[in-house]
Design a protein around this motif. Structure first.
Motif, PDB file in Angstrom:
ATOM      1  N   VAL A 112       5.361   4.423   4.178  1.00 56.08           N
ATOM      2  CA  VAL A 112       6.231   4.969   3.262  1.00 56.08           C
ATOM      3  C   VAL A 112       5.315   3.529   2.095  1.00 56.08           C
ATOM      4  N   ALA A 113       4.957   4.541   0.956  1.00 59.19           N
ATOM      5  CA  ALA A 113       5.052   3.817  -0.302  1.00 59.19           C
ATOM      6  C   ALA A 113       5.281   2.190  -0.654  1.00 59.19           C
ATOM      7  N   GLU A 144      -0.584  -8.448   9.864  1.00 61.06           N
ATOM      8  CA  GLU A 144       0.396  -8.253  10.672  1.00 61.06           C
ATOM      9  C   GLU A 144       0.945  -7.107   9.699  1.00 61.06           C
ATOM     10  N   VAL A 145       1.602  -5.819  10.536  1.00 64.02           N
ATOM     11  CA  VAL A 145       2.755  -4.726   9.506  1.00 64.02           C
ATOM     12  C   VAL A 145       3.493  -4.118  10.212  1.00 64.02           C
ATOM     13  N   PHE A 146       4.279  -4.557   8.670  1.00 59.54           N
ATOM     14  CA  PHE A 146       5.847  -4.332   9.057  1.00 59.54           C
ATOM     15  C   PHE A 146       5.513  -2.768   8.357  1.00 59.54           C
ATOM     16  N   THR A 147       7.426  -1.994   9.512  1.00 58.99           N
ATOM     17  CA  THR A 147       7.494  -0.754   9.751  1.00 58.99           C
ATOM     18  C   THR A 147       8.885  -0.649   9.771  1.00 58.99           C
ATOM     19  N   ASP A 148       9.363   0.247  10.326  1.00 55.43           N
ATOM     20  CA  ASP A 148      10.902  -0.006  10.615  1.00 55.43           C
ATOM     21  C   ASP A 148      11.041  -0.349  11.857  1.00 55.43           C
ATOM     22  N   LYS A 149      10.247  -0.023  13.277  1.00 55.15           N
ATOM     23  CA  LYS A 149      10.258  -0.977  13.992  1.00 55.15           C
ATOM     24  C   LYS A 149      10.546  -2.218  14.456  1.00 55.15           C
ATOM     25  N   ASN A 150       9.526  -3.059  13.128  1.00 52.62           N
ATOM     26  CA  ASN A 150      10.229  -4.740  12.853  1.00 52.62           C
ATOM     27  C   ASN A 150      10.756  -4.620  11.940  1.00 52.62           C
ATOM     28  N   LYS A 172      12.394 -13.659   4.485  1.00 52.76           N
ATOM     29  CA  LYS A 172      13.050 -15.190   4.019  1.00 52.76           C
ATOM     30  C   LYS A 172      13.541 -15.519   5.524  1.00 52.76           C
ATOM     31  N   ASN A 173      13.030 -16.417   6.057  1.00 57.17           N
ATOM     32  CA  ASN A 173      13.495 -17.520   7.611  1.00 57.17           C
ATOM     33  C   ASN A 173      13.120 -16.485   8.545  1.00 57.17           C
ATOM     34  N   GLY A 174      12.010 -15.574   8.349  1.00 58.27           N
ATOM     35  CA  GLY A 174      11.555 -14.771   9.581  1.00 58.27           C
ATOM     36  C   GLY A 174      12.351 -13.185   9.670  1.00 58.27           C
ATOM     37  N   SER A 175      13.565 -13.364   8.606  1.00 58.98           N
ATOM     38  CA  SER A 175      14.357 -11.810   8.172  1.00 58.98           C
ATOM     39  C   SER A 175      14.159 -10.836   7.411  1.00 58.98           C
ATOM     40  N   TRP A 176      14.839 -10.186   7.369  1.00 56.40           N
ATOM     41  CA  TRP A 176      14.320  -9.213   5.959  1.00 56.40           C
ATOM     42  C   TRP A 176      15.599  -9.077   5.783  1.00 56.40           C
ATOM     43  N   THR A 230       1.153  -1.189  -0.075  1.00 58.44           N
ATOM     44  CA  THR A 230      -0.204   0.047   0.225  1.00 58.44           C
ATOM     45  C   THR A 230       1.461   1.445  -0.271  1.00 58.44           C
ATOM     46  N   ASP A 231       0.225   2.707  -0.179  1.00 65.88           N
ATOM     47  CA  ASP A 231       1.643   3.185  -0.692  1.00 65.88           C
ATOM     48  C   ASP A 231       1.739   4.409   1.185  1.00 65.88           C
ATOM     49  N   SER A 232       1.494   3.580   2.181  1.00 68.36           N
ATOM     50  CA  SER A 232       1.889   3.730   4.167  1.00 68.36           C
ATOM     51  C   SER A 232       2.542   2.360   4.113  1.00 68.36           C
ATOM     52  N   GLY A 233       2.730   1.213   3.379  1.00 70.90           N
ATOM     53  CA  GLY A 233       3.625  -0.041   4.126  1.00 70.90           C
ATOM     54  C   GLY A 233       2.886  -0.764   3.454  1.00 70.90           C
ATOM     55  N   LEU A 234       3.641  -2.627   3.804  1.00 70.05           N
ATOM     56  CA  LEU A 234       3.180  -3.350   4.101  1.00 70.05           C
ATOM     57  C   LEU A 234       2.732  -4.024   4.474  1.00 70.05           C
ATOM     58  N   PHE A 235       1.634  -4.721   4.646  1.00 63.87           N
ATOM     59  CA  PHE A 235       0.466  -5.442   5.950  1.00 63.87           C
ATOM     60  C   PHE A 235      -0.098  -6.857   4.983  1.00 63.87           C
ATOM     61  N   HIS A 236       0.301  -7.929   5.435  1.00 62.03           N
ATOM     62  CA  HIS A 236       0.406  -9.357   6.241  1.00 62.03           C
ATOM     63  C   HIS A 236      -0.905 -10.125   6.650  1.00 62.03           C
ATOM     64  N   THR A 237      -2.064 -10.615   6.137  1.00 62.47           N
ATOM     65  CA  THR A 237      -3.254 -11.057   7.131  1.00 62.47           C
ATOM     66  C   THR A 237      -2.469 -12.607   7.777  1.00 62.47           C
TER      67      THR A 237
END
Length: 221
Positions: free
Chosen positions: A68-69, A56-62, A93-97, A43-50
């Protein structure tokens, strides 16, 4: 764009958006389905996963993502997740980015790609502004100069898909559709062999092998 996600539920449609879920934006740029059936939404405000009954929300905290987009999300052969957030491309992959950019991985040609495609061997391809694509073999990125296209013009690449024979299809802004095989490249452009779309926004190869093309209209090949 602007209305969130629509999900077919029986004979009706369910609308998932920022007002009735944890999804942070109604502007969804790309969706992908993982092998476990979960949904990834760019999305234009980040990446989301059911996850479970929520998101589940992916941000600079995790992760390496920011709020941002995210331009595109794709699922690799073994379930790894690929996503474009400028600058660069991210792999889960394997739980890490891991984040790939020109500075960290010189074979990664351009920090501002538009699209991703996964071939039948699990190789990730990225492309965007220009007529190069670059591919990831599991360790290194390699720039594929000119991508086999018979053009010296500047091309904006919007979509990359592969059929069951691993033939590559490349959708472009104003140069129509290219089919790249190991030994030949064909371009389909306004009126060629019944092809009427000069701008190809998205491509999909269905289970029956048919190629669906979305542009300034919809076409089935």
């Amino acid at each position: 764009m602007g209305d969130g996600l629509l999900v077919k539920a029986g004979s009706t449609w369910e609308n998932i958006n920022q007002y009735n879920s944890q999804m942070g934006s109604n502007n969804v740029k790309s969706v992908a389905v993982a092998p476990d059936g979960s949904i990834w939404a760019a999305t234009d405000s980040g990446l989301f996963h059911t996850k479970g009954s929520g998101w589940e929300v992916f941000t600079d905290k995790n992760s390496s993502f920011e709020d941002v987009a995210v331009e595109k999300v794709a699922i690799g052969k073994n379930g790894e997740v690929w996503a474009i957030q400028w600058p660069g491309v991210h792999r889960y992959k394997n739980g890490s980015w891991t984040k790939y950019t020109e500075a960290t991985h010189p074979g990664f040609y351009n920090d501002y790609p538009i699209t991703l495609g996964i071939d039948n061997n699990g190789v990730c391809w990225a492309a965007g502004y220009g007529y190069e694509m670059w591919s990831f073999d599991g360790t290194n990125w390699t720039t594929q100069k000119k991508l086999g296209l018979d053009t010296v013009d500047y091309v904006e690449i919007y979509s990359i898909v592969f059929d069951k024979n691993n033939n590559q299809y490349v959708g472009t802004q104003n140069h129509g559709l290219y089919r790249i095989k190991s030994d030949t490249t064909l371009q389909y452009l306004g009126g060629d062999m019944g092809f009427y779309l000069n701008q190809v926004n998205d491509l999909m190869v269905a289970r029956d092998g048919k190629l669906w093309i979305a542009g300034e209209g919809l076409q089935l090949s």
